[in-house]
Design a protein around this motif. Structure first.
Motif, PDB file in Angstrom:
ATOM      1  N   PRO A  88       0.838  -1.208   0.000  1.00  0.00           N
ATOM      2  CA  PRO A  88       0.000   0.000   0.000  1.00  0.00           C
ATOM      3  C   PRO A  88       0.871   1.256   0.000  1.00  0.00           C
ATOM      4  O   PRO A  88       1.946   1.288   0.598  1.00  0.00           O
ATOM      5  CB  PRO A  88      -0.802  -0.131   1.300  1.00  0.00           C
ATOM      6  N   ASP A  89       0.400   2.291  -0.677  1.00  0.00           N
ATOM      7  CA  ASP A  89       1.184   3.526  -0.808  1.00  0.00           C
ATOM      8  C   ASP A  89       1.503   4.163   0.539  1.00  0.00           C
ATOM      9  O   ASP A  89       2.556   4.780   0.707  1.00  0.00           O
ATOM     10  CB  ASP A  89       0.429   4.532  -1.686  1.00  0.00           C
ATOM     11  N   TRP A  90       0.576   4.023   1.489  1.00  0.00           N
ATOM     12  CA  TRP A  90       0.753   4.689   2.782  1.00  0.00           C
ATOM     13  C   TRP A  90       1.835   4.050   3.659  1.00  0.00           C
ATOM     14  O   TRP A  90       2.237   4.629   4.666  1.00  0.00           O
ATOM     15  CB  TRP A  90      -0.565   4.741   3.557  1.00  0.00           C
ATOM     16  N   LEU A  91       2.339   2.871   3.268  1.00  0.00           N
ATOM     17  CA  LEU A  91       3.309   2.186   4.133  1.00  0.00           C
ATOM     18  C   LEU A  91       4.570   3.014   4.338  1.00  0.00           C
ATOM     19  O   LEU A  91       5.140   3.035   5.430  1.00  0.00           O
ATOM     20  CB  LEU A  91       3.668   0.822   3.544  1.00  0.00           C
ATOM     21  N   THR A  92       4.997   3.753   3.300  1.00  0.00           N
ATOM     22  CA  THR A  92       6.220   4.539   3.451  1.00  0.00           C
ATOM     23  C   THR A  92       6.045   5.728   4.384  1.00  0.00           C
ATOM     24  O   THR A  92       7.039   6.293   4.854  1.00  0.00           O
ATOM     25  CB  THR A  92       6.732   5.025   2.082  1.00  0.00           C
ATOM     26  N   SER A  93       4.802   6.108   4.670  1.00  0.00           N
ATOM     27  CA  SER A  93       4.592   7.160   5.669  1.00  0.00           C
ATOM     28  C   SER A  93       4.749   6.601   7.073  1.00  0.00           C
ATOM     29  O   SER A  93       4.976   7.349   8.035  1.00  0.00           O
ATOM     30  CB  SER A  93       3.198   7.783   5.505  1.00  0.00           C
ATOM     31  N   LEU A  95       7.543  -1.806  14.152  1.00  0.00           N
ATOM     32  CA  LEU A  95       6.711  -1.676  15.351  1.00  0.00           C
ATOM     33  C   LEU A  95       6.380  -0.218  15.598  1.00  0.00           C
ATOM     34  O   LEU A  95       7.280   0.620  15.749  1.00  0.00           O
ATOM     35  CB  LEU A  95       7.454  -2.237  16.565  1.00  0.00           C
ATOM     36  N   ASP A  96       5.081   0.093  15.612  1.00  0.00           N
ATOM     37  CA  ASP A  96       4.620   1.419  15.997  1.00  0.00           C
ATOM     38  C   ASP A  96       4.440   1.402  17.509  1.00  0.00           C
ATOM     39  O   ASP A  96       3.500   0.802  18.037  1.00  0.00           O
ATOM     40  CB  ASP A  96       3.297   1.738  15.301  1.00  0.00           C
ATOM     41  N   ALA A  97       5.381   2.038  18.208  1.00  0.00           N
ATOM     42  CA  ALA A  97       5.383   2.027  19.668  1.00  0.00           C
ATOM     43  C   ALA A  97       4.627   3.203  20.267  1.00  0.00           C
ATOM     44  O   ALA A  97       4.618   3.377  21.486  1.00  0.00           O
ATOM     45  CB  ALA A  97       6.824   2.018  20.185  1.00  0.00           C
ATOM     46  N   GLY A  98       3.960   4.004  19.415  1.00  0.00           N
ATOM     47  CA  GLY A  98       3.202   5.151  19.905  1.00  0.00           C
ATOM     48  C   GLY A  98       4.065   6.391  19.982  1.00  0.00           C
ATOM     49  O   GLY A  98       5.294   6.323  20.041  1.00  0.00           O
ATOM     50  N   GLY A  99       3.405   7.534  19.972  1.00  0.00           N
ATOM     51  CA  GLY A  99       4.129   8.796  20.075  1.00  0.00           C
ATOM     52  C   GLY A  99       5.042   9.054  18.904  1.00  0.00           C
ATOM     53  O   GLY A  99       6.038   9.788  19.034  1.00  0.00           O
ATOM     54  N   GLY A 100       4.724   8.465  17.762  1.00  0.00           N
ATOM     55  CA  GLY A 100       5.550   8.672  16.570  1.00  0.00           C
ATOM     56  C   GLY A 100       6.802   7.819  16.526  1.00  0.00           C
ATOM     57  O   GLY A 100       7.612   7.967  15.612  1.00  0.00           O
ATOM     58  N   GLN A 101       6.985   6.933  17.497  1.00  0.00           N
ATOM     59  CA  GLN A 101       8.185   6.091  17.533  1.00  0.00           C
ATOM     60  C   GLN A 101       7.965   4.809  16.738  1.00  0.00           C
ATOM     61  O   GLN A 101       7.075   4.017  17.042  1.00  0.00           O
ATOM     62  CB  GLN A 101       8.555   5.740  18.973  1.00  0.00           C
ATOM     63  N   ILE A 102       8.779   4.600  15.719  1.00  0.00           N
ATOM     64  CA  ILE A 102       8.729   3.400  14.899  1.00  0.00           C
ATOM     65  C   ILE A 102      10.059   2.661  15.056  1.00  0.00           C
ATOM     66  O   ILE A 102      11.129   3.243  14.868  1.00  0.00           O
ATOM     67  CB  ILE A 102       8.503   3.720  13.411  1.00  0.00           C
ATOM     68  N   VAL A 103       9.984   1.398  15.419  1.00  0.00           N
ATOM     69  CA  VAL A 103      11.182   0.575  15.583  1.00  0.00           C
ATOM     70  C   VAL A 103      11.179  -0.472  14.473  1.00  0.00           C
ATOM     71  O   VAL A 103      10.162  -1.148  14.247  1.00  0.00           O
ATOM     72  CB  VAL A 103      11.221  -0.124  16.956  1.00  0.00           C
ATOM     73  N   ILE A 104      12.295  -0.599  13.762  1.00  0.00           N
ATOM     74  CA  ILE A 104      12.388  -1.570  12.668  1.00  0.00           C
ATOM     75  C   ILE A 104      13.499  -2.583  12.971  1.00  0.00           C
ATOM     76  O   ILE A 104      14.283  -2.388  13.909  1.00  0.00           O
ATOM     77  CB  ILE A 104      12.632  -0.888  11.308  1.00  0.00           C
ATOM     78  N   GLU A 105      13.543  -3.639  12.160  1.00  0.00           N
ATOM     79  CA  GLU A 105      14.483  -4.753  12.269  1.00  0.00           C
ATOM     80  C   GLU A 105      14.100  -5.630  13.465  1.00  0.00           C
ATOM     81  O   GLU A 105      13.902  -5.152  14.586  1.00  0.00           O
ATOM     82  CB  GLU A 105      15.934  -4.285  12.414  1.00  0.00           C
ATOM     83  N   SER A 106      14.020  -6.926  13.220  1.00  0.00           N
ATOM     84  CA  SER A 106      13.481  -7.851  14.215  1.00  0.00           C
ATOM     85  C   SER A 106      14.258  -7.853  15.530  1.00  0.00           C
ATOM     86  O   SER A 106      13.658  -7.837  16.613  1.00  0.00           O
ATOM     87  CB  SER A 106      13.428  -9.267  13.642  1.00  0.00           C
ATOM     88  N   LEU A 107      15.585  -7.849  15.457  1.00  0.00           N
ATOM     89  CA  LEU A 107      16.374  -7.877  16.690  1.00  0.00           C
ATOM     90  C   LEU A 107      16.240  -6.571  17.463  1.00  0.00           C
ATOM     91  O   LEU A 107      16.180  -6.577  18.697  1.00  0.00           O
ATOM     92  CB  LEU A 107      17.843  -8.154  16.365  1.00  0.00           C
ATOM     93  N   ASP A 108      16.177  -5.460  16.745  1.00  0.00           N
ATOM     94  CA  ASP A 108      16.009  -4.170  17.422  1.00  0.00           C
ATOM     95  C   ASP A 108      14.633  -4.078  18.078  1.00  0.00           C
ATOM     96  O   ASP A 108      14.492  -3.510  19.167  1.00  0.00           O
ATOM     97  CB  ASP A 108      16.194  -3.023  16.427  1.00  0.00           C
ATOM     98  N   GLN A 133       6.884   3.684   7.587  1.00  0.00           N
ATOM     99  CA  GLN A 133       8.277   3.234   7.579  1.00  0.00           C
ATOM    100  C   GLN A 133       8.836   3.569   6.194  1.00  0.00           C
ATOM    101  O   GLN A 133       8.475   2.934   5.210  1.00  0.00           O
ATOM    102  CB  GLN A 133       8.308   1.717   7.841  1.00  0.00           C
ATOM    103  N   PRO A 134       9.667   4.604   6.096  1.00  0.00           N
ATOM    104  CA  PRO A 134      10.086   5.118   4.789  1.00  0.00           C
ATOM    105  C   PRO A 134      10.649   4.077   3.822  1.00  0.00           C
ATOM    106  O   PRO A 134      10.522   4.220   2.610  1.00  0.00           O
ATOM    107  CB  PRO A 134      11.143   6.169   5.152  1.00  0.00           C
TER     108      PRO A 134
END
Length: 242
Positions: free
Chosen positions: A57-62, A72-85, A64-65
């Motif tokens: 979907p086009d919105w995915l890059t908004s 993981l959307d952790a709330g408050g605009g915080q996005i965590v990527i990569e499985s180990l992280d 996670q670029p």
């Protein structure tokens, strides 16, 4: 577990309610599986938004670029990527139950084993998705060599799990490929005769992991994993009909 995958043209879901975390995932991705296991192990309320990675979907890059999952959307605009992280983030934010060993030396050793497990995943992907197929016996020989340090670690620890009396970070981070272990045999229509006498501790670990609540909650049937991989290879993949 829902396996509906959103694709181009599908609307972006509303924010999760009640302070839930949200994981952008793909039901058959082992790295997303890692993140789901960490969330389930922590007992954290979360929802899953599965993404069709062949028609995003086009919105995915908004969100996670790079348009990657897991994210993981952790709330408050915080996005965590990569499985180990993601798993590390969750272990820090939600201390109970701890996933990393308290002992610093054991933690360092387990981090190295997770890194070394990349040898196993590389062989797995070659056996399933590689264009130049080798005899399965060659892949098996390489996997056996790569898994020996994990058998040795379980022997040295003297427990069922790498984490001790319950699964920890190392257990959950390598489990997705244990769940998929039969896929190369199914895809190649030839049994990989794993030497059971060589890995008694790992086989007991596998059986014990299957009974763990977090593993059960996030499990996908082996045959579905194989159908996904087969359809991906032959170009007929429809995420939601696997």
């Amino acid at each position: 577990m829902s396996t509906k995958h959103l694709k181009k043209g599908d609307a972006q879901p509303a924010p999760p309610e009640g302070g839930k975390l949200r994981l952008y995932s793909m039901a058959f991705c082992p790295y997303s599986h890692r993140a789901r296991l960490a969330l389930a192990a922590k007992g954290v309320p979360f929802d899953i938004v599965n993404i069709n990675l062949l028609d995003k979907p086009d919105w995915l890059t908004s969100v996670q670029p790079q348009g990657k999952v897991p994210a993981l959307d952790a709330g408050g605009g915080q996005i965590v990527i990569e499985s180990l992280d993601i798993a590390d983030f969750l272990d820090g934010k939600f201390p109970e139950p701890p996933l990393w060993p308290a002992d610093a030396d054991t933690k360092a050793r387990h981090k190295k084993l997770i890194d070394d497990f990349g040898k196993v995943t590389k062989i797995f992907y070659e056996a399933v998705y590689g264009k130049e197929k080798r005899p399965l016996g060659e892949y098996l020989e390489e996997i056996v060599a790569a898994l020996q340090p994990f058998e040795d670690e379980l022997v040295a620890g003297g427990n069922t799990f790498f984490g001790g009396t319950r699964p920890g970070m190392l257990d959950y981070m390598i489990w997705p490929w244990a769940e998929r272990a039969k896929v190369p045999s199914i895809i190649n229509k030839h049994e990989m005769n794993f030497p059971k006498d060589k890995f008694p501790k790992l086989l007991a670990w596998r059986d014990a992991m299957k009974e763990e609540a977090a593993v059960k909650a996030q499990a996908v049937d082996t045959e579905r994993h194989a159908r996904f991989s087969s359809a991906y290879v032959d170009g007929t993949l429809d995420y939601d009909s696997v």
